[in-house]
Design a protein around this motif. Structure first.
Motif, PDB file in Angstrom:
ATOM      1  N   LEU A  81       0.547  -1.169   0.001  1.00 46.32           N
ATOM      2  CA  LEU A  81       0.223   0.094  -0.162  1.00 46.32           C
ATOM      3  C   LEU A  81       0.501   1.411  -0.183  1.00 46.32           C
ATOM      4  O   LEU A  81       0.334   2.474  -0.438  1.00 46.32           O
ATOM      5  N   GLY A  82       2.317   1.315   0.571  1.00 47.46           N
ATOM      6  CA  GLY A  82       3.235   2.516   0.595  1.00 47.46           C
ATOM      7  C   GLY A  82       3.813   3.109   1.533  1.00 47.46           C
ATOM      8  O   GLY A  82       3.791   1.558   2.867  1.00 47.46           O
ATOM      9  N   THR A  83       4.598   3.644   1.527  1.00 48.32           N
ATOM     10  CA  THR A  83       5.249   4.431   2.920  1.00 48.32           C
ATOM     11  C   THR A  83       5.406   4.788   3.415  1.00 48.32           C
ATOM     12  O   THR A  83       5.243   6.031   2.971  1.00 48.32           O
ATOM     13  N   THR A  84       5.495   5.058   4.727  1.00 48.21           N
ATOM     14  CA  THR A  84       5.332   6.612   5.360  1.00 48.21           C
ATOM     15  C   THR A  84       6.467   7.729   5.066  1.00 48.21           C
ATOM     16  O   THR A  84       7.053   7.037   4.450  1.00 48.21           O
ATOM     17  N   GLU A  85       6.174   9.084   5.875  1.00 44.97           N
ATOM     18  CA  GLU A  85       6.996   9.897   5.617  1.00 44.97           C
ATOM     19  C   GLU A  85       8.103   8.650   7.075  1.00 44.97           C
ATOM     20  O   GLU A  85       7.572   8.338   7.762  1.00 44.97           O
ATOM     21  N   TRP A  86       9.284   9.626   6.868  1.00 38.01           N
ATOM     22  CA  TRP A  86       9.445   9.613   8.177  1.00 38.01           C
ATOM     23  C   TRP A  86       9.402   9.839   8.548  1.00 38.01           C
ATOM     24  O   TRP A  86       8.835  11.129   9.545  1.00 38.01           O
ATOM     25  N   VAL A  87       9.516   9.711  10.519  1.00 34.20           N
ATOM     26  CA  VAL A  87       9.304  10.107  11.936  1.00 34.20           C
ATOM     27  C   VAL A  87      10.251  10.292  12.938  1.00 34.20           C
ATOM     28  O   VAL A  87      10.999   9.078  13.124  1.00 34.20           O
ATOM     29  N   THR A  88      11.288  11.128  13.932  1.00 34.10           N
ATOM     30  CA  THR A  88      11.889  10.863  14.406  1.00 34.10           C
ATOM     31  C   THR A  88      11.684  10.370  15.546  1.00 34.10           C
ATOM     32  O   THR A  88      10.476  11.021  16.255  1.00 34.10           O
ATOM     33  N   ILE A  89      12.436   9.437  16.395  1.00 33.58           N
ATOM     34  CA  ILE A  89      11.714   9.269  17.771  1.00 33.58           C
ATOM     35  C   ILE A  89      13.139   9.805  18.434  1.00 33.58           C
ATOM     36  O   ILE A  89      14.555   9.522  18.364  1.00 33.58           O
ATOM     37  N   ASP A  90      11.920  10.107  20.043  1.00 30.88           N
ATOM     38  CA  ASP A  90      13.156  11.372  20.018  1.00 30.88           C
ATOM     39  C   ASP A  90      13.082  10.971  21.673  1.00 30.88           C
ATOM     40  O   ASP A  90      12.087  10.085  22.154  1.00 30.88           O
ATOM     41  N   GLN A  91      13.787  11.416  22.638  1.00 31.89           N
ATOM     42  CA  GLN A  91      13.339  11.012  24.149  1.00 31.89           C
ATOM     43  C   GLN A  91      12.332  11.779  24.710  1.00 31.89           C
ATOM     44  O   GLN A  91      11.633  10.445  25.894  1.00 31.89           O
ATOM     45  N   ASP A  92      11.278  12.761  24.440  1.00 29.72           N
ATOM     46  CA  ASP A  92      10.510  12.746  25.361  1.00 29.72           C
ATOM     47  C   ASP A  92       9.706  11.892  24.815  1.00 29.72           C
ATOM     48  O   ASP A  92       8.728  11.316  25.875  1.00 29.72           O
ATOM     49  N   ARG A  93       9.384  11.011  23.553  1.00 30.97           N
ATOM     50  CA  ARG A  93       8.282  10.777  23.594  1.00 30.97           C
ATOM     51  C   ARG A  93       8.849   9.724  24.297  1.00 30.97           C
ATOM     52  O   ARG A  93       7.827   8.658  24.810  1.00 30.97           O
ATOM     53  N   VAL A  94       9.638   8.621  24.139  1.00 33.21           N
ATOM     54  CA  VAL A  94      10.386   7.888  24.848  1.00 33.21           C
ATOM     55  C   VAL A  94       9.716   7.738  25.982  1.00 33.21           C
ATOM     56  O   VAL A  94       9.621   6.679  27.282  1.00 33.21           O
ATOM     57  N   ASP A  95      10.249   8.990  27.207  1.00 30.73           N
ATOM     58  CA  ASP A  95       9.950   8.843  28.585  1.00 30.73           C
ATOM     59  C   ASP A  95       8.203   8.775  28.657  1.00 30.73           C
ATOM     60  O   ASP A  95       8.144   8.780  29.544  1.00 30.73           O
ATOM     61  N   LYS A  96       7.421   9.766  27.962  1.00 33.59           N
ATOM     62  CA  LYS A  96       6.479   9.436  28.018  1.00 33.59           C
ATOM     63  C   LYS A  96       5.463   7.759  27.568  1.00 33.59           C
ATOM     64  O   LYS A  96       4.678   7.719  28.877  1.00 33.59           O
ATOM     65  N   PHE A  97       6.153   7.782  27.262  1.00 32.40           N
ATOM     66  CA  PHE A  97       5.904   6.355  26.821  1.00 32.40           C
ATOM     67  C   PHE A  97       6.551   4.949  27.945  1.00 32.40           C
ATOM     68  O   PHE A  97       5.384   4.333  28.750  1.00 32.40           O
ATOM     69  N   ALA A  98       7.254   5.768  28.616  1.00 29.38           N
ATOM     70  CA  ALA A  98       7.837   4.727  30.020  1.00 29.38           C
ATOM     71  C   ALA A  98       6.459   5.202  30.852  1.00 29.38           C
ATOM     72  O   ALA A  98       6.273   4.513  32.090  1.00 29.38           O
ATOM     73  N   PRO A 141      -0.368   2.561  14.336  1.00 27.10           N
ATOM     74  CA  PRO A 141      -1.798   2.278  13.624  1.00 27.10           C
ATOM     75  C   PRO A 141      -1.270   3.715  12.951  1.00 27.10           C
ATOM     76  O   PRO A 141      -2.140   4.150  12.124  1.00 27.10           O
ATOM     77  N   TRP A 142      -1.072   4.252  13.647  1.00 27.78           N
ATOM     78  CA  TRP A 142      -0.898   5.560  13.353  1.00 27.78           C
ATOM     79  C   TRP A 142      -0.153   5.992  12.276  1.00 27.78           C
ATOM     80  O   TRP A 142      -0.655   6.784  11.142  1.00 27.78           O
ATOM     81  N   LEU A 143       0.788   5.403  11.995  1.00 30.74           N
ATOM     82  CA  LEU A 143       2.010   5.426  10.523  1.00 30.74           C
ATOM     83  C   LEU A 143       0.701   4.451   9.446  1.00 30.74           C
ATOM     84  O   LEU A 143       1.026   4.837   8.598  1.00 30.74           O
ATOM     85  N   GLY A 144       0.485   3.483  10.032  1.00 32.99           N
ATOM     86  CA  GLY A 144      -1.029   3.152   8.821  1.00 32.99           C
ATOM     87  C   GLY A 144      -1.532   4.116   8.816  1.00 32.99           C
ATOM     88  O   GLY A 144      -1.389   3.694   6.502  1.00 32.99           O
ATOM     89  N   SER A 145      -2.148   4.887   9.326  1.00 33.45           N
ATOM     90  CA  SER A 145      -3.069   5.400   8.632  1.00 33.45           C
ATOM     91  C   SER A 145      -2.430   6.932   7.653  1.00 33.45           C
ATOM     92  O   SER A 145      -3.844   7.554   7.286  1.00 33.45           O
ATOM     93  N   GLN A 146      -1.051   6.815   7.695  1.00 32.51           N
ATOM     94  CA  GLN A 146      -0.773   7.982   6.872  1.00 32.51           C
ATOM     95  C   GLN A 146      -0.619   7.176   5.122  1.00 32.51           C
ATOM     96  O   GLN A 146      -0.182   7.014   4.017  1.00 32.51           O
ATOM     97  N   VAL A 147      -1.556   5.736   5.309  1.00 36.16           N
ATOM     98  CA  VAL A 147      -0.460   5.441   4.130  1.00 36.16           C
ATOM     99  C   VAL A 147      -2.247   4.620   4.222  1.00 36.16           C
ATOM    100  O   VAL A 147      -2.898   4.489   2.113  1.00 36.16           O
ATOM    101  N   PHE A 148      -3.215   4.498   4.703  1.00 39.56           N
ATOM    102  CA  PHE A 148      -4.264   3.863   3.544  1.00 39.56           C
ATOM    103  C   PHE A 148      -5.424   4.379   5.674  1.00 39.56           C
ATOM    104  O   PHE A 148      -5.349   4.926   5.859  1.00 39.56           O
ATOM    105  N   SER A 149      -6.617   4.040   3.932  1.00 39.50           N
ATOM    106  CA  SER A 149      -7.297   4.149   4.778  1.00 39.50           C
ATOM    107  C   SER A 149      -8.956   3.744   4.703  1.00 39.50           C
ATOM    108  O   SER A 149      -9.269   3.200   3.738  1.00 39.50           O
TER     109      SER A 149
END
Length: 150
Positions: A18-35, A71-79
């Motif tokens: 179906l396709g490939t998403t744009e690149w997204v940066t994984i930053d420390q803030d996202r990791v800390d919030k997930f933790a 799921p979020w990345l997939g939503s950039q490719v298909f609906s």
């Protein structure tokens, strides 16, 4: 963006990339919030100083953080704009072949696997390959399952 408006359209896409998403940066803030959200504060994810001397030279994202982006990345490719409910049914297989170092960029390529008829609708299997920019091995390979009800 691929838009599916009928269950027949979904079935016709079996085996299709179906396709490939744009690149997204994984930053420390996202990791800390997930933790914080999961209670997983292992030093390899959140202790920048200690992780700098660890096996990856810095902090890494949780594998389940990477999976949670699918799921979020997939939503950039298909609906799925099919009539009826769309239910997350689960994951058949997940692997994390390579860690995602904080500061890395990832993207997801989505393909349609099987589309199976059920008495209640269709079962859609999607293959996700989350790659890391500049790495040979992907961060995550997952096969997700969605129930599509008419």
């Amino acid at each position: 963006m691929r838009v599916f408006t009928s269950l027949d359209d979904v079935a016709a896409a079996t085996g299709e990339e179906l396709g490939t998403t744009e690149w997204v940066t994984i930053d420390q803030d996202r990791v800390d919030k997930f933790a914080d959200a999961t209670g997983d504060h292992q030093w390899i994810h959140v202790d920048v100083e200690r992780a700098a001397t660890g096996p990856f030279g810095g902090t890494i994202a949780h594998g389940y953080l990477t999976l949670s982006l699918v799921p979020w990345l997939g939503s950039q490719v298909f609906s799925l704009e099919t009539p009826g409910a769309k239910l997350n049914y689960g994951v058949n297989k997940v692997r994390f072949p390579h860690p995602v170092r904080v500061g890395s960029r990832v993207r997801n390529t989505v393909s349609v696997g099987d589309v199976t008829d059920l008495p209640s609708g269709k079962q859609l299997t999607l293959r996700h390959v989350v790659e890391i920019e500049g790495e040979d091995k992907p961060a995550c390979v997952a096969e997700t399952v969605v129930l599509l009800l008419p």
